[in-house]
Structures are given as structure tokens and as C-alpha cells.
Write an enzyme that holds these catalytic residues in place. Structure first.
Site, PDB file in Angstrom:
ATOM      1  N   GLY A  36      65.529  13.101 -25.809  1.00 54.50           N
ATOM      2  CA  GLY A  36      66.161  14.287 -26.403  1.00 54.50           C
ATOM      3  C   GLY A  36      66.641  15.232 -25.309  1.00 54.50           C
ATOM      4  O   GLY A  36      67.798  15.680 -25.311  1.00 54.50           O
ATOM      5  N   HIS A  37      65.764  15.505 -24.346  1.00 53.66           N
ATOM      6  CA  HIS A  37      66.160  16.360 -23.218  1.00 53.66           C
ATOM      7  C   HIS A  37      67.300  15.713 -22.428  1.00 53.66           C
ATOM      8  O   HIS A  37      68.254  16.375 -22.029  1.00 53.66           O
ATOM      9  CB  HIS A  37      64.978  16.574 -22.264  1.00 53.66           C
ATOM     10  CG  HIS A  37      63.812  17.313 -22.864  1.00 53.66           C
ATOM     11  ND1 HIS A  37      62.605  16.713 -23.119  1.00 53.66           N
ATOM     12  CD2 HIS A  37      63.668  18.608 -23.234  1.00 53.66           C
ATOM     13  CE1 HIS A  37      61.759  17.601 -23.618  1.00 53.66           C
ATOM     14  NE2 HIS A  37      62.373  18.758 -23.708  1.00 53.66           N
TER      15      HIS A  37
HETATM   16  P1  AMP Z   1      61.436  22.016 -25.094  1.00 53.99           P
HETATM   17  O1  AMP Z   1      61.170  21.361 -23.789  1.00 53.99           O
HETATM   18  O2  AMP Z   1      60.702  21.429 -26.246  1.00 53.99           O
HETATM   19  O3  AMP Z   1      61.365  23.525 -25.021  1.00 53.99           O
HETATM   20  O4  AMP Z   1      62.962  21.711 -25.407  1.00 53.99           O
HETATM   21  C1  AMP Z   1      63.983  21.995 -24.487  1.00 53.99           C
HETATM   22  C2  AMP Z   1      65.326  21.762 -25.161  1.00 53.99           C
HETATM   23  O5  AMP Z   1      65.407  20.409 -25.572  1.00 53.99           O
HETATM   24  C3  AMP Z   1      65.527  22.619 -26.422  1.00 53.99           C
HETATM   25  O6  AMP Z   1      66.861  23.089 -26.455  1.00 53.99           O
HETATM   26  C4  AMP Z   1      65.249  21.643 -27.523  1.00 53.99           C
HETATM   27  O7  AMP Z   1      65.909  21.952 -28.731  1.00 53.99           O
HETATM   28  C5  AMP Z   1      65.800  20.359 -26.924  1.00 53.99           C
HETATM   29  N1  AMP Z   1      65.210  19.181 -27.583  1.00 53.99           N
HETATM   30  C6  AMP Z   1      63.895  18.913 -27.778  1.00 53.99           C
HETATM   31  N2  AMP Z   1      63.743  17.767 -28.485  1.00 53.99           N
HETATM   32  C7  AMP Z   1      64.999  17.311 -28.736  1.00 53.99           C
HETATM   33  C8  AMP Z   1      65.519  16.171 -29.433  1.00 53.99           C
HETATM   34  N3  AMP Z   1      64.725  15.276 -30.006  1.00 53.99           N
HETATM   35  N4  AMP Z   1      66.857  16.019 -29.488  1.00 53.99           N
HETATM   36  C9  AMP Z   1      67.698  16.927 -28.915  1.00 53.99           C
HETATM   37  N5  AMP Z   1      67.266  18.021 -28.242  1.00 53.99           N
HETATM   38  C10 AMP Z   1      65.936  18.208 -28.152  1.00 53.99           C
END
Ligand code: AMP
Length: 282
Positions: A36-37
Site C-alpha cells: 500500500g505504501h
Molecule cells: P501509515 O503508515 O499507516 O500512517 O500510512 C501512510 C500512508 O499510507 C497513508 O496515506 C495511508 O492512507 C497510506 N496507506 C496505508 N495503507 C494503504 C493501502 N492499503 N493502500 C493505499 N494506501 C495505504
């Protein structure tokens, strides 16, 4: 790729890059990077010349009973992933670098947008998010920043903050990346036991069922929510935190889906809180 730990160093390097005319792309994360990241990194690479990723587990966006301490930290692996995906700079500050002694200024996006869904359930969460993102924006000064649809409410809040505060950064929201069985990728999926992981895709299946009903002209929000609740509750390992449908402009819950709306779910699977969402538009 360089790893930078101080605000001063980020500023010096970015100023140089900007002087050379490079467009700066930025992806803020809390690390434990997954596909996702990575999809956000790839979007950043496409849309900019110099890609900065921040890896910082932001303590002020976690509530007192949440998982700040045990949040997975996998910096060595994250670095390899960033390097593979053409990141130029990883900003990996300490908590002290970001919140030195005496820090006491916070950013809050007021109004309905922060009062529903996770805003209602995780008090102070979005205040912590808005504060760190503002700080990171001021440190990195990117031209463009990429966020994931997976955290839809967060993306809306950031967009509103940028608009309200005239922050000169373009916000791009990128699609949710999923495992083969539909589970939205999340660093928190690491917490799931084998048994929990096996049933985790039920959340996405529930959203899909409601979305199909919507496409078949079911517009009553209570009926659509019931479909989701019934499906998730069919597995006793889940405890629903919320199922809600909100207007994507006003963020008020809707009774009938007659304008673009967001169907969002949060559910505990054991101790792990998972979120997912789908847009209801035809
Ligand atoms: P986090 O590390 O969880 O704070 O997420 C960092 C970024 O990655 C944020 O903009 C999230 O929305 C994005 N993100 C997390 N999981 C996913 C995913 N499965 N698909 C797309 N973007 C994601």
C-alpha cells in the site's frame, strides 16, 4: 538514497533541490512499509522529480489505550523497500526532534468532518494527524503529497486543512491496495493471529455486498449498513466499532444515498482495529 534525521538537514537538502528546479514529492508514513505504501511511492515517482518519505510513528495521534508502544517498527526493511522504489530521501526523525521540550502548538480541523467515524471513536487522533502533517509539510516543503484512500477520512481532513490554511501543496489521494483475498493492506495486519487473518477479508466482502445492493438501487442507508453489519457479525471474532455512511461533502450521515457518499467501517478483530471503506457513487 539518503537517510536524514534532523529538520535542519532536510531543509538544507530540499532548498538545494528546489534551486535546481526539481519538483518535490512527499509520502508521510509511520513505517512498517507494505505494498500500500509502495503504491504511494510509485505515484510520487511518477508525479515528481525528488521523492521524500517520512517514517515516524507519531505519538500524539495515538490515544492512551492505543498501540503506540507496540506499533511495528521495521526500519531496516523499510529502507530497502524505499531504495527499491526510487526514493531519494528517507526522513526518520526521533520523537525529540519533532516534539522538543516545550512543544505546545496543535492543529485542529474543526467541524463535522472530524466529528464522525474515526473522529468520534478516536478522540484527538485527527488533531495529532493534522499537527504532524503540518509540521512535516513545513519541514519538507513538498510540491505534492500523496495519501491513501484506505484512510479516507484522514485524506479528506488533510485536503481541507491545506485548503483552509492556504498551504501551497497539491494533495493526491491514491487507491487502496489489497491482499489477494481483499483485505486492505495495513501495518496493523501484522498483529493478526492465523485464525484472525483467515477471517479478516470479511470486512471487504461486507463492503462489496453493500456496494452491489447500492448498484441494484438500494439507496436506504439503514439497509446498506445492515448488510455490512450482518456480514461482519456473522463471524464472532469481530466486534464492530462503527458502520456509517456519510456525505463526502458535508460529512453528515445520510439517510438515503443520493449524492456521493462514503461507506466506512471500523471493526475490532480480537484486539486489532481494522478500517476499510468504499465510495458509493454510480
Ligand atoms: P501509515 O503508515 O499507516 O500512517 O500510512 C501512510 C500512508 O499510507 C497513508 O496515506 C495511508 O492512507 C497510506 N496507506 C496505508 N495503507 C494503504 C493501502 N492499503 N493502500 C493505499 N494506501 C495505504
Amino acid at each position: 538514497m539518503i537517510v536524514v534525521e534532523t529538520v535542519k538537514e532536510v531543509r538544507e537538502i530540499i532548498r538545494e533541490k528546489k534551486k535546481s528546479g526539481l519538483k518535490i514529492g512527499f509520502v508521510p508514513t509511520m513505517g512498517c512499509l507494505h505494498r500500500g505504501h509502495v503504491s504511494l511511492l510509485d505515484v510520487a515517482s511518477k508525479l515528481s522529480d525528488y521523492v521524500v518519505v517520512s517514517i515516524f510513528v507519531n505519538p500524539i495521534q495515538f490515544g492512551p489505550n492505543e498501540d503506540y508502544e507496540k506499533y511495528p517498527r521495521t526500519f531496516e526493511q523499510d529502507k530497502i523497500m524505499c531504495e527499491k522504489h526510487n526514493v531519494h530521501m528517507v526522513f526518520h526523525p526521533s520523537v525529540k526532534e519533532i516534539y522538543p521540550e516545550g512543544f505546545s502548538t496543535f492543529v485542529e480541523v474543526e467541524g463535522q468532518i472530524g466529528k464522525v467515524l474515526c473522529g468520534a471513536k478516536r478522540k484527538g487522533h485527527f488533531r495529532g494527524v493534522a499537527t504532524i502533517v503540518t509540521k512535516l509539510f513545513n519541514i519538507v516543503e513538498p510540491d505534492i503529497a500523496i495519501f491513501g484512500q484506505k484512510d479516507a477520512q484522514q485524506a479528506f481532513i488533510i485536503k481541507k486543512m491545506v485548503k483552509d490554511m492556504n498551504i501551497p501543496i497539491e494533495i493526491v489521494v491514491s487507491e487502496t491496495i489489497r491482499e489477494k483475498d481483499g483485505l486492505a493492506m495495513s501495518s496493523r495486519n501484522n498483529y493478526l493471529s492465523k485464525e484472525e487473518r483467515a477471517v479478516a477479508p470479511i470486512i471487504k466482502q461486507a463492503l462489496d455486498e453493500a456496494y452491489s445492493a447500492f448498484l441494484n438501487n438500494e439507496i436506504k442507508a439503514s439497509s446498506l449498513k445492515k448488510i455490512v453489519e450482518k456480514k461482519i457479525s456473522s463471524c464472532p471474532l469481530f466486534k464492530i466499532d462503527y458502520v456509517e455512511i456519510v456525505d463526502t461533502v458535508t460529512f453528515f450521515p445520510v439517510e438515503e444515498v443520493v449524492k456521493p457518499s462514503l461507506l466506512a467501517v471500523a471493526a475490532y478483530l480480537g484486539k486489532t482495529r481494522l478500517i476499510d471503506n468504499v465510495f458509493l457513487t454510480k
